[in-house]
Design an enzyme around this catalytic site. Structure first.
Site, PDB file in Angstrom:
ATOM      1  N   ASN A   1     -29.067 -31.148  -8.185  1.00 39.77           N
ATOM      2  CA  ASN A   1     -27.967 -32.082  -7.937  1.00 39.77           C
ATOM      3  C   ASN A   1     -27.649 -32.855  -9.212  1.00 39.77           C
ATOM      4  O   ASN A   1     -28.557 -33.266  -9.933  1.00 39.77           O
ATOM      5  CB  ASN A   1     -28.404 -33.063  -6.826  1.00 39.77           C
ATOM      6  CG  ASN A   1     -27.260 -33.806  -6.182  1.00 39.77           C
ATOM      7  OD1 ASN A   1     -26.272 -33.203  -5.774  1.00 39.77           O
ATOM      8  ND2 ASN A   1     -27.381 -35.133  -6.081  1.00 39.77           N
TER       9      ASN A   1
ATOM     10  N   GLU B   1     -21.780 -36.187  -3.199  1.00 36.91           N
ATOM     11  CA  GLU B   1     -21.631 -37.654  -3.340  1.00 36.91           C
ATOM     12  C   GLU B   1     -20.206 -38.020  -3.752  1.00 36.91           C
ATOM     13  O   GLU B   1     -20.004 -38.849  -4.643  1.00 36.91           O
ATOM     14  CB  GLU B   1     -22.599 -38.205  -4.406  1.00 36.91           C
ATOM     15  CG  GLU B   1     -24.050 -37.822  -4.193  1.00 36.91           C
ATOM     16  CD  GLU B   1     -25.014 -38.474  -5.192  1.00 36.91           C
ATOM     17  OE1 GLU B   1     -24.595 -39.362  -5.961  1.00 36.91           O
ATOM     18  OE2 GLU B   1     -26.190 -38.081  -5.191  1.00 36.91           O
TER      19      GLU B   1
ATOM     20  N   HIS C   1     -18.639 -37.641  -8.482  1.00 34.76           N
ATOM     21  CA  HIS C   1     -18.206 -39.027  -8.722  1.00 34.76           C
ATOM     22  C   HIS C   1     -17.056 -38.974  -9.727  1.00 34.76           C
ATOM     23  O   HIS C   1     -17.272 -38.816 -10.930  1.00 34.76           O
ATOM     24  CB  HIS C   1     -19.359 -39.868  -9.281  1.00 34.76           C
ATOM     25  CG  HIS C   1     -20.466 -40.086  -8.301  1.00 34.76           C
ATOM     26  ND1 HIS C   1     -20.298 -40.848  -7.161  1.00 34.76           N
ATOM     27  CD2 HIS C   1     -21.731 -39.629  -8.258  1.00 34.76           C
ATOM     28  CE1 HIS C   1     -21.435 -40.861  -6.476  1.00 34.76           C
ATOM     29  NE2 HIS C   1     -22.322 -40.126  -7.113  1.00 34.76           N
TER      30      HIS C   1
ATOM     31  N   GLU D   1     -30.081 -35.014 -11.567  1.00 33.73           N
ATOM     32  CA  GLU D   1     -29.657 -35.525 -12.882  1.00 33.73           C
ATOM     33  C   GLU D   1     -30.660 -35.217 -13.989  1.00 33.73           C
ATOM     34  O   GLU D   1     -31.013 -36.097 -14.770  1.00 33.73           O
ATOM     35  CB  GLU D   1     -29.374 -37.031 -12.795  1.00 33.73           C
ATOM     36  CG  GLU D   1     -28.327 -37.353 -11.731  1.00 33.73           C
ATOM     37  CD  GLU D   1     -28.076 -38.854 -11.529  1.00 33.73           C
ATOM     38  OE1 GLU D   1     -28.826 -39.661 -12.089  1.00 33.73           O
ATOM     39  OE2 GLU D   1     -27.127 -39.193 -10.789  1.00 33.73           O
TER      40      GLU D   1
ATOM     41  N   ASP E   1     -16.784 -39.531  -4.543  1.00 32.92           N
ATOM     42  CA  ASP E   1     -15.952 -40.732  -4.498  1.00 32.92           C
ATOM     43  C   ASP E   1     -15.015 -40.701  -5.698  1.00 32.92           C
ATOM     44  O   ASP E   1     -15.226 -39.925  -6.639  1.00 32.92           O
ATOM     45  CB  ASP E   1     -16.767 -42.039  -4.414  1.00 32.92           C
ATOM     46  CG  ASP E   1     -17.777 -42.240  -5.535  1.00 32.92           C
ATOM     47  OD1 ASP E   1     -17.705 -41.527  -6.570  1.00 32.92           O
ATOM     48  OD2 ASP E   1     -18.646 -43.117  -5.394  1.00 32.92           O
TER      49      ASP E   1
HETATM   50  C1  XIL Z   1     -26.677 -45.306  -5.761  1.00 32.05           C
HETATM   51  C2  XIL Z   1     -26.507 -46.131  -4.493  1.00 32.05           C
HETATM   52  O1  XIL Z   1     -25.241 -45.861  -3.953  1.00 32.05           O
HETATM   53  C3  XIL Z   1     -26.646 -47.604  -4.792  1.00 32.05           C
HETATM   54  O2  XIL Z   1     -26.638 -48.363  -3.592  1.00 32.05           O
HETATM   55  C4  XIL Z   1     -27.936 -47.864  -5.563  1.00 32.05           C
HETATM   56  O3  XIL Z   1     -27.990 -49.225  -5.931  1.00 32.05           O
HETATM   57  C5  XIL Z   1     -27.994 -46.989  -6.790  1.00 32.05           C
HETATM   58  O4  XIL Z   1     -27.874 -45.636  -6.424  1.00 32.05           O
HETATM   59  N1  XIL Z   1     -26.151 -40.781  -8.088  1.00 32.05           N
HETATM   60  C6  XIL Z   1     -27.072 -40.626  -7.068  1.00 32.05           C
HETATM   61  C7  XIL Z   1     -27.192 -41.680  -6.024  1.00 32.05           C
HETATM   62  O5  XIL Z   1     -27.722 -39.571  -6.975  1.00 32.05           O
HETATM   63  O6  XIL Z   1     -28.494 -41.786  -5.522  1.00 32.05           O
HETATM   64  C8  XIL Z   1     -26.706 -43.023  -6.529  1.00 32.05           C
HETATM   65  O7  XIL Z   1     -26.711 -43.930  -5.426  1.00 32.05           O
HETATM   66  C9  XIL Z   1     -25.326 -42.880  -7.130  1.00 32.05           C
HETATM   67  C10 XIL Z   1     -25.349 -41.938  -8.310  1.00 32.05           C
END
Ligand code: XIL
Length: 342
Positions: free
Chosen positions: A195, A260, A231, A154, A262
């Site tokens: 990432n 990641e 996401h 990020e 979802d």
């Molecule tokens: C999130 C976790 O899922 C949570 O449990 C935590 O409280 C915060 O981080 N991007 C990322 C991840 O790269 O590391 C994040 O994970 C979600 C967004």
């Protein structure tokens, strides 16, 4: 490189799945094996320890795992110089027992850093030394056990400008090349990834990554992967130019991965949203299968029982392919069936 995918994917989607799969277990993992990619999940270590059903599913359904939190700096080094590798080592062992690859997440980020770091009063030279030590210690500790490292996470804003972080503010953009070089020296076999989120399709943000990769490559920096978190949210629709974007990074010589995924839903979810969710997961999976070098597709949690979304996005949730009772949703079947065709 990985495989050639027939152009009949779209057509084949309307056909019933063949008898050839009948003997394989009905899991995402078996379907992904046939497609030549790895399927993964983020793992919540307290759920893994306390919930046998969760544990069994992590082992059965996935061929790669990512620590949801326990490989972040605030967990690995809560007090300066005091390392806490235990929970991450437990995941390493689980992965080995289940013949799974491990995605290391994450080395350099602006979030979930320890208070001693963010609240400290360090000079840029000290911060650079602290970052180097963190990367070298971490990558060395897990040497030979990590398949991919998310080296930087990020680093850009959605408009393609640099995110204002402790690293950028103090070290300038050069921290990225440094981080990749330090990580590579500590474990030359690990594949090193950029990432981010909102970087699926063609956009100012993915353009910034594209320019950065060109520059890093020109300087001989060891960067090997472009990670797309994925996401999504049903109310924003599905990014349209994902495949085109993956392909341009692959032409620069990178592997690609969904890291990641979802698809959150404004609650309460109706059946149209549940279908739209399945579509979101599937569209990203199709892009992965149609790309040449997309090596893995990781879910950021696989059951609504343990999921970060409700705690972070007000009024949203049900973002994973299994319900809180581990029942399969349309998203699960759609991911599996798309993999079977891949
Ligand atoms: C999130 C976790 O899922 C949570 O449990 C935590 O409280 C915060 O981080 N991007 C990322 C991840 O790269 O590391 C994040 O994970 C979600 C967004």
């Amino acid at each position: 490189m990985r495989r050639t995918l027939t152009l009949t994917l779209a057509l084949a989607l309307v056909l019933p799945t063949g008898a050839a799969q009948a003997a394989a277990p009905d899991t995402l993992r078996a379907a992904a094996r046939g497609a030549g990619i790895r399927i993964g999940t983020a793992v919540d270590m307290s759920a893994l320890d306390s919930d046998a059903r969760y544990r069994d599913l992590v082992g059965a359904e996935f061929s790669t795992v990512t620590a949801e939190n326990v490989m972040k700096w605030e967990t690995l080094e809560p007090t300066r110089g005091v390392h806490n590798y235990g929970p991450a080592d437990e995941l390493v062992q689980f992965a080995r027992q289940h013949d799974q690859k491990l995605r290391g997440h994450v080395l350099v980020w602006h979030s979930q850093n320890p208070a001693w770091l963010t609240g400290g009063d360090y000079s840029p030279a000290e911060l650079r030394q602290i970052l180097r030590e963190h990367i070298v210690d971490t990558v060395t500790h897990f040497k030979g056990k990590v398949w991919h490292w998310d080296v930087v996470n990020e680093i850009f804003n959605d408009d393609g400008t640099w995110r204002d972080t402790i690293w950028y503010r103090n070290l300038g953009p050069g921290f990225v090349a440094d981080a990749f070089r330090w990580a590579h020296r500590a474990d030359p076999a690990a594949k090193l990834y950029l990432n981010d989120y909102n970087n699926e399709g063609l956009s100012p943000k993915s353009d910034a990554y594209y320019a950065l990769v060109q520059q890093l490559k020109a300087e001989g920096v060891p960067v090997q992967g472009y990670g797309v978190q994925g996401h999504l949210a049903t109310q924003y629709g599905v990014p349209q130019t994902t495949l085109e974007n993956l392909r341009r990074f692959e032409r620069l010589g990178l592997d690609t991965a969904f890291t990641e995924v979802d698809v959150r839903i404004p609650l309460p979810a109706d059946s149209a949203e549940v279908q739209a969710q399945a579509q979101g997961f599937t569209t990203l999976m199709q892009a992965c299968l149609l790309a040449q070098r997309c090596v893995s597709y990781t879910l950021w949690g696989f059951t609504d029982r343990y999921n970060w979304v409700p705690g972070v996005f007000d009024g949203q949730g049900e973002a994973t392919p299994l319900t809180a009772d581990f029942e399969r949703k349309p998203a699960y079947r759609s991911i599996r069936d798309t993999l079977r065709l891949g």
